[in-house]
Write an enzyme that holds these catalytic residues in place. Structure first.
Site, short mmCIF file in Angstrom:
data_model
loop_
_atom_site.label_atom_id
_atom_site.label_comp_id
_atom_site.label_asym_id
_atom_site.label_seq_id
_atom_site.Cartn_x
_atom_site.Cartn_y
_atom_site.Cartn_z
N ASP A 150 1.47 -16.06 6.20
CA ASP A 150 1.00 -17.42 5.93
C ASP A 150 1.12 -17.76 4.44
O ASP A 150 1.50 -18.88 4.09
CB ASP A 150 -0.45 -17.60 6.39
CG ASP A 150 -0.56 -17.68 7.91
OD1 ASP A 150 0.46 -17.92 8.57
OD2 ASP A 150 -1.68 -17.48 8.43
N ARG A 181 5.52 12.08 -2.82
CA ARG A 181 5.46 12.57 -1.43
C ARG A 181 6.64 12.06 -0.62
O ARG A 181 7.20 11.02 -0.93
CB ARG A 181 4.16 12.09 -0.74
CG ARG A 181 2.89 12.58 -1.38
CD ARG A 181 2.50 13.93 -0.80
NE ARG A 181 1.51 14.60 -1.64
CZ ARG A 181 0.22 14.36 -1.63
NH1 ARG A 181 -0.27 13.48 -0.81
NH2 ARG A 181 -0.60 15.01 -2.43
N ARG A 188 13.88 4.05 12.01
CA ARG A 188 12.65 4.85 12.07
C ARG A 188 11.93 4.61 13.40
O ARG A 188 12.45 3.97 14.30
CB ARG A 188 11.79 4.53 10.85
CG ARG A 188 12.57 4.82 9.55
CD ARG A 188 11.73 4.63 8.35
NE ARG A 188 10.60 5.54 8.36
CZ ARG A 188 9.57 5.44 7.52
NH1 ARG A 188 9.55 4.49 6.60
NH2 ARG A 188 8.58 6.30 7.59
N TYR A 204 11.65 8.49 1.09
CA TYR A 204 11.51 7.44 0.07
C TYR A 204 12.18 7.79 -1.27
O TYR A 204 12.13 6.98 -2.20
CB TYR A 204 10.03 7.13 -0.15
CG TYR A 204 9.34 6.66 1.11
CD1 TYR A 204 9.70 5.46 1.71
CD2 TYR A 204 8.34 7.42 1.72
CE1 TYR A 204 9.10 5.02 2.87
CE2 TYR A 204 7.71 6.99 2.88
CZ TYR A 204 8.11 5.79 3.45
OH TYR A 204 7.52 5.37 4.60
N GLU A 216 12.56 -9.74 1.31
CA GLU A 216 11.76 -8.64 1.86
C GLU A 216 12.54 -7.35 1.63
O GLU A 216 13.72 -7.29 1.98
CB GLU A 216 11.54 -8.87 3.36
CG GLU A 216 10.80 -7.73 4.05
CD GLU A 216 10.78 -7.89 5.57
OE1 GLU A 216 11.15 -8.97 6.09
OE2 GLU A 216 10.41 -6.90 6.23
N ASN A 237 7.92 -5.81 -1.17
CA ASN A 237 7.90 -4.66 -0.25
C ASN A 237 6.46 -4.57 0.25
O ASN A 237 5.60 -3.99 -0.40
CB ASN A 237 8.30 -3.37 -0.97
CG ASN A 237 8.36 -2.20 0.01
OD1 ASN A 237 7.85 -2.29 1.12
ND2 ASN A 237 8.97 -1.10 -0.41
N ALA A 297 3.16 -1.07 4.76
CA ALA A 297 2.60 -1.13 6.12
C ALA A 297 2.12 -2.52 6.50
O ALA A 297 2.07 -2.86 7.70
CB ALA A 297 1.47 -0.11 6.26
N HIS A 342 12.72 -3.03 1.75
CA HIS A 342 12.20 -1.72 2.17
C HIS A 342 13.13 -0.65 1.61
O HIS A 342 14.37 -0.79 1.68
CB HIS A 342 12.14 -1.62 3.69
CG HIS A 342 11.26 -2.65 4.30
ND1 HIS A 342 9.89 -2.55 4.27
CD2 HIS A 342 11.55 -3.84 4.88
CE1 HIS A 342 9.37 -3.62 4.83
NE2 HIS A 342 10.35 -4.43 5.21
N ILE A 343 12.54 0.39 1.11
CA ILE A 343 13.31 1.50 0.55
C ILE A 343 14.08 2.21 1.67
O ILE A 343 15.26 2.53 1.54
CB ILE A 343 12.36 2.47 -0.18
CG1 ILE A 343 11.78 1.75 -1.40
CG2 ILE A 343 13.06 3.77 -0.56
CD1 ILE A 343 10.57 2.44 -1.98
N SER A 344 13.38 2.45 2.76
CA SER A 344 14.01 3.10 3.91
C SER A 344 14.56 2.04 4.87
O SER A 344 14.17 0.87 4.79
CB SER A 344 12.97 3.96 4.64
OG SER A 344 11.91 3.16 5.13
N PRO A 403 0.79 -1.23 0.00
CA PRO A 403 0.00 0.00 0.00
C PRO A 403 0.83 1.29 0.00
O PRO A 403 1.85 1.38 0.68
CB PRO A 403 -0.84 -0.10 1.28
CG PRO A 403 -0.19 -1.14 2.11
CD PRO A 403 0.49 -2.08 1.17
N ASN A 404 0.34 2.22 -0.78
CA ASN A 404 0.85 3.60 -0.91
C ASN A 404 2.10 3.71 -1.77
O ASN A 404 2.52 4.82 -2.10
CB ASN A 404 1.11 4.24 0.48
CG ASN A 404 -0.16 4.35 1.28
OD1 ASN A 404 -1.16 4.88 0.79
ND2 ASN A 404 -0.16 3.84 2.49
O1 CA2 Z 1 10.70 1.85 3.23
C1 CA2 Z 1 9.83 1.14 2.74
O2 CA2 Z 1 9.90 0.67 1.60
C2 CA2 Z 1 8.55 0.85 3.53
O3 CA2 Z 1 8.12 -0.48 3.25
C3 CA2 Z 1 7.52 1.86 3.11
C4 CA2 Z 1 6.23 1.79 3.91
C5 CA2 Z 1 6.48 1.77 5.40
O4 CA2 Z 1 5.27 1.48 6.08
C6 CA2 Z 1 7.51 0.74 5.75
O5 CA2 Z 1 7.79 0.84 7.09
C7 CA2 Z 1 8.81 0.93 5.01
C8 CA2 Z 1 5.32 2.96 3.59
C9 CA2 Z 1 5.09 3.17 2.15
C10 CA2 Z 1 4.43 4.49 1.98
O6 CA2 Z 1 4.65 4.91 0.66
C11 CA2 Z 1 4.72 6.23 0.42
C12 CA2 Z 1 5.12 6.58 -0.83
C13 CA2 Z 1 5.26 7.90 -1.14
C14 CA2 Z 1 4.98 8.86 -0.20
C15 CA2 Z 1 4.57 8.49 1.05
C16 CA2 Z 1 4.44 7.16 1.37
#
Ligand code: CA2
Length: 143
Positions: free
Chosen positions: A86, A19, A106, A24, A97, A73, A76, A99-101, A11-12
């Protein structure tokens, strides 16, 4: 027959590059898809994103039957989804797995991944560059 690598995004992540670039980066998901295809050489990539947990689970089921490896990835859902855990448990090949960050730098809510126990490896904090590295790593693990 060369099996595809599934690159699944939660998601997102469709908002990447738009953003919160300080967390990110400025690379869009579409640019990341191109980076993955370039890294894969000729190997097919199934690159997908969904804001729905259900859809991600369906894609993992599809990958169980078709994929050589999964890069996921879960965004959330990393911290909430036993259903994703599962589903991933049923996959016989390597799972990365991603994650960008760096989730460990965090807030505490981002520290406890439910997915990591079934991941072959975890990449976090390398920005968009983590994706092509993960593709090469899957190729290495399956060669
Ligand atoms: O760092 C990552 O890739 C995360 O999986 C990104 C998730 C966060 O919940 C994880 O802890 C780490 C959030 C993705 C939100 O995506 C956005 C993209 C653009 C602007 C804001 C949020």
């Amino acid at each position: 027959m060369i099996k595809p690598i599934y690159v699944l995004n939660g998601p997102n992540l469709n908002r990447l590059g738009v953003r919160e670039p300080e967390i990110y980066g400025r690379t869009t998901l579409s640019e990341i898809e191109t980076m993955c295809r370039e890294a894969a050489g000729g190997q097919p990539i199934e690159f997908r994103q969904s804001n729905r947990e259900y859809e991600l689970i369906e894609w993992i089921h599809e990958a169980i039957d078709r994929a050589g490896g999964i890069i996921i990835n879960p965004a959330a859902f990393t911290f909430t989804s036993i259903a994703l855990l599962d589903a991933l448990k049923m996959f016989p090949g390597p799972i990365i797995e991603l994650h960008i960050s760096n989730i460990h730098r965090r807030e505490a809510i981002y520290h406890e991944s439910l997915v990591s126990p079934v991941a072959t490896a975890v990449i976090a904090g390398l920005g968009a560059q983590g994706y092509p590295l993960a593709v090469r790593a899957i190729q290495h693990l399956t060669s």
